[in-house]
Design a protein around this motif. Structure first.
Motif, PDB file in Angstrom:
ATOM      1  N   GLU A  95       0.829  -1.203   0.000  1.00 54.35           N
ATOM      2  CA  GLU A  95       0.000   0.000   0.000  1.00 54.35           C
ATOM      3  C   GLU A  95       0.871   1.264   0.000  1.00 54.35           C
ATOM      4  O   GLU A  95       0.489   2.297  -0.577  1.00 54.35           O
ATOM      5  CB  GLU A  95      -0.930   0.023   1.221  1.00 54.35           C
ATOM      6  CG  GLU A  95      -1.967  -1.076   1.227  1.00 54.35           C
ATOM      7  CD  GLU A  95      -1.452  -2.372   1.849  1.00 54.35           C
ATOM      8  OE1 GLU A  95      -2.264  -3.307   1.994  1.00 54.35           O
ATOM      9  OE2 GLU A  95      -0.248  -2.435   2.185  1.00 54.35           O
ATOM     10  N   SER A 145       2.766   1.707  -3.450  1.00 53.36           N
ATOM     11  CA  SER A 145       1.927   2.166  -4.553  1.00 53.36           C
ATOM     12  C   SER A 145       1.855   3.687  -4.647  1.00 53.36           C
ATOM     13  O   SER A 145       1.451   4.228  -5.688  1.00 53.36           O
ATOM     14  CB  SER A 145       0.508   1.599  -4.410  1.00 53.36           C
ATOM     15  OG  SER A 145      -0.152   2.163  -3.285  1.00 53.36           O
ATOM     16  N   ILE A 146       2.242   4.395  -3.592  1.00 54.13           N
ATOM     17  CA  ILE A 146       2.145   5.855  -3.605  1.00 54.13           C
ATOM     18  C   ILE A 146       3.509   6.534  -3.476  1.00 54.13           C
ATOM     19  O   ILE A 146       3.596   7.731  -3.194  1.00 54.13           O
ATOM     20  CB  ILE A 146       1.195   6.375  -2.512  1.00 54.13           C
ATOM     21  CG1 ILE A 146       1.569   5.833  -1.136  1.00 54.13           C
ATOM     22  CG2 ILE A 146      -0.238   6.017  -2.848  1.00 54.13           C
ATOM     23  CD1 ILE A 146       0.703   6.378  -0.016  1.00 54.13           C
ATOM     24  N   ASN A 177       0.691  11.622   2.868  1.00 49.49           N
ATOM     25  CA  ASN A 177      -0.396  10.693   2.584  1.00 49.49           C
ATOM     26  C   ASN A 177      -0.836  10.037   3.883  1.00 49.49           C
ATOM     27  O   ASN A 177      -0.022   9.440   4.592  1.00 49.49           O
ATOM     28  CB  ASN A 177       0.056   9.587   1.621  1.00 49.49           C
ATOM     29  CG  ASN A 177       0.658  10.124   0.339  1.00 49.49           C
ATOM     30  OD1 ASN A 177       1.833  10.453   0.293  1.00 49.49           O
ATOM     31  ND2 ASN A 177      -0.142  10.214  -0.701  1.00 49.49           N
ATOM     32  N   GLN A 227      -2.742   8.228  -6.979  1.00 45.56           N
ATOM     33  CA  GLN A 227      -3.480   7.764  -5.810  1.00 45.56           C
ATOM     34  C   GLN A 227      -4.765   8.565  -5.628  1.00 45.56           C
ATOM     35  O   GLN A 227      -5.841   7.997  -5.387  1.00 45.56           O
ATOM     36  CB  GLN A 227      -2.631   7.890  -4.537  1.00 45.56           C
ATOM     37  CG  GLN A 227      -3.373   7.385  -3.281  1.00 45.56           C
ATOM     38  CD  GLN A 227      -2.949   8.095  -2.010  1.00 45.56           C
ATOM     39  OE1 GLN A 227      -2.231   9.096  -2.047  1.00 45.56           O
ATOM     40  NE2 GLN A 227      -3.393   7.584  -0.875  1.00 45.56           N
ATOM     41  N   ASP A 265      -7.340   7.565  -8.109  1.00 45.19           N
ATOM     42  CA  ASP A 265      -7.928   6.269  -7.754  1.00 45.19           C
ATOM     43  C   ASP A 265      -8.915   6.404  -6.598  1.00 45.19           C
ATOM     44  O   ASP A 265      -9.974   5.763  -6.579  1.00 45.19           O
ATOM     45  CB  ASP A 265      -6.836   5.264  -7.389  1.00 45.19           C
ATOM     46  CG  ASP A 265      -5.981   4.865  -8.583  1.00 45.19           C
ATOM     47  OD1 ASP A 265      -6.403   5.102  -9.721  1.00 45.19           O
ATOM     48  OD2 ASP A 265      -4.876   4.316  -8.364  1.00 45.19           O
TER      49      ASP A 265
END
Length: 431
Positions: free
Chosen positions: A72, A75-76, A197, A419, A422
């Motif tokens: 997770e 992915s960013i 994030n 992100q 999405d």
């Protein structure tokens, strides 16, 4: 408000190896909780919100390198190219990577507790002194008493950091409370881009979200701040992001506010110096039965200062939101420019979005303007797209993405833009 006692506060400070001044701030804030009023956000009844705090030590895993990070997180970030990265796993400082050249230039990037221990005088100078005061209201005092995470960034004079600094807060303990504090100080003539994030991997939380960011740009400094918040429902959230720009300084914000819990957001920038500027762009999506309150304001003291606000929000299901945009030009801020735009799309009969533009002008020789709208998706736009063979659901999706694009496109890291795209796709999915 909580079942936490003073001994736990002292123990928390001791476990973080904090200096005595921070322990004193915690104790004083805790002792004053019952005598300080709650904040009073516009048109929002906080007496119906749950701000009870249960003590929970969220000790979590740390990571040896970028390859060991959870998928997770990977992915960013750009795993191959990332140079400056801090990962907080619930309340645990889990990973830190900083370009060696920055340390040689005197740049400090440390988790907030390590920074307090290793750079006590520097942190003490700025911590809750200029941006946010401990006793502003009960939730700022609670934040000072229970602080359990965050990051400190200091950029020395005339240092320009080329690569962004990124913080990722991974939340996977549903009981964890996030009392994070971010403190960024850009000294004279320096530049930095910061992206954060907040990410949940649990469907529902049971804790409190109480986050404060203090962003200070000294003379001729520039700070670019981007964020994507996407934490689980169940959090009762209070988030303050506060900026102070001195002479010739710039603070630009690009904020993707996607948390699924009830949240109060206070984003205020003070343009203290002449020729200071701030461009603030916010995108919000509410769903379910969320209650959201957003106060966004730029307060201008400096001559020739420029403050522009752009806020776009989408509400669906039974979500409700208050969007207050405030441009305030103080007496003496001649030639100042204050502009704002707030627009809300409502995707269902039960959703609600109030857009309230406010201009407060205490000076004559200025430029100011505002625009606001709240309504449904434009049927003419849908008709145009559907006339070209696109289904209604797909047409609505395209209109929504186009509506939110002005903020999404401003985020300075490609992985973070992806992100946010999405997340928007997930939150506004048309059934």
């Amino acid at each position: 408000m909580s079942d936490i006692n003073l001994e736990q506060i002292k123990g928390l400070s001791q476990s973080k190896n904090e200096p005595s001044w921070m322990t004193a701030i915690r104790e004083d804030a805790f002792n004053r909780l019952d005598s300080i009023d709650m904040p009073k956000p516009d048109k929002t009844r906080l007496d119906r919100w749950n701000f009870d705090v249960t003590y929970h030590a969220a000790d979590s895993d740390t990571f040896d390198g970028t390859d060991a990070l959870p998928e997770e997180v990977k992915s960013i970030i750009d795993v191959e190219a990332v140079e400056n990265l801090y990962v907080q796993h619930n309340n645990t400082p889990a990973f830190l990577k900083v370009n060696d050249k920055l340390a040689e230039q005197g740049v400090i990037i440390k988790d907030i507790h390590s920074a307090m221990a290793e750079h006590a005088e520097l942190v003490q100078k700025y911590f809750m002194t200029e941006g946010v005061k401990v006793d502003e209201h009960r939730l700022t005092a609670l934040h000072a008493a229970l602080l359990n995470g965050g990051l400190f960034i200091y950029v020395p004079k005339n240092v320009v950091i080329e690569s962004p600094i990124q913080m990722v807060v991974l939340h996977d303990d549903k009981e964890a409370n996030l009392f994070n504090h971010l403190l960024i100080v850009a000294d004279t003539g320096s530049e930095v881009t910061y992206v954060e994030n907040y990410l949940s991997t649990v469907e529902e939380a049971a804790g409190q979200l109480n986050v404060i960011s203090e962003v200070i740009a000294n003379d001729n400094a520039k700070i670019t701040y981007g964020t994507v918040d996407f934490l689980a429902k169940g959090f009762t959230g209070h988030v303050i992001r506060r900026g102070i720009a001195h002479k010739d300084a710039t603070i630009d914000w690009s904020l993707g506010l996607m948390n699924d819990g009830d949240t109060i957001n206070d984003n205020t920038t003070y343009l203290m110096g002449d020729n200071s500027t701030s461009n603030l762009k916010t995108v919000v999506v509410g769903r379910g039965e969320q209650k959201l309150n957003f106060t966004t304001q730029i307060i201008q003291y400096g001559k020739n200062s420029v403050g522009h606000i752009l806020k776009h929000g989408v509400m669906k299901d039974a979500a409700s939101s208050i969007f207050n945009g405030i441009g305030y030009i103080k007496h003496g801020a001649t030639k100042a420019d204050a502009q704002q735009e707030s627009r809300v799309l409502m995707l269902s009969e039960k959703s609600r979005g109030d857009a309230n533009p406010i201009l407060l002008i205490d000076e004559d020789d200025v430029t100011a303007g505002h625009a606001a709208s709240a309504g449904r998706v434009d049927p003419m736009q849908l008709f145009y797209l559907m006339s070209r063979g696109i289904s209604q659901a797909e047409a609505e999706r395209l209109v929504i993405h186009g509506f939110l694009a002005p903020v999404v496109n401003e985020l300075p890291i490609e992985a973070v833009r992806r992100q946010l795209t999405d997340v928007i796709e997930q939150k506004v999915a048309i059934k």
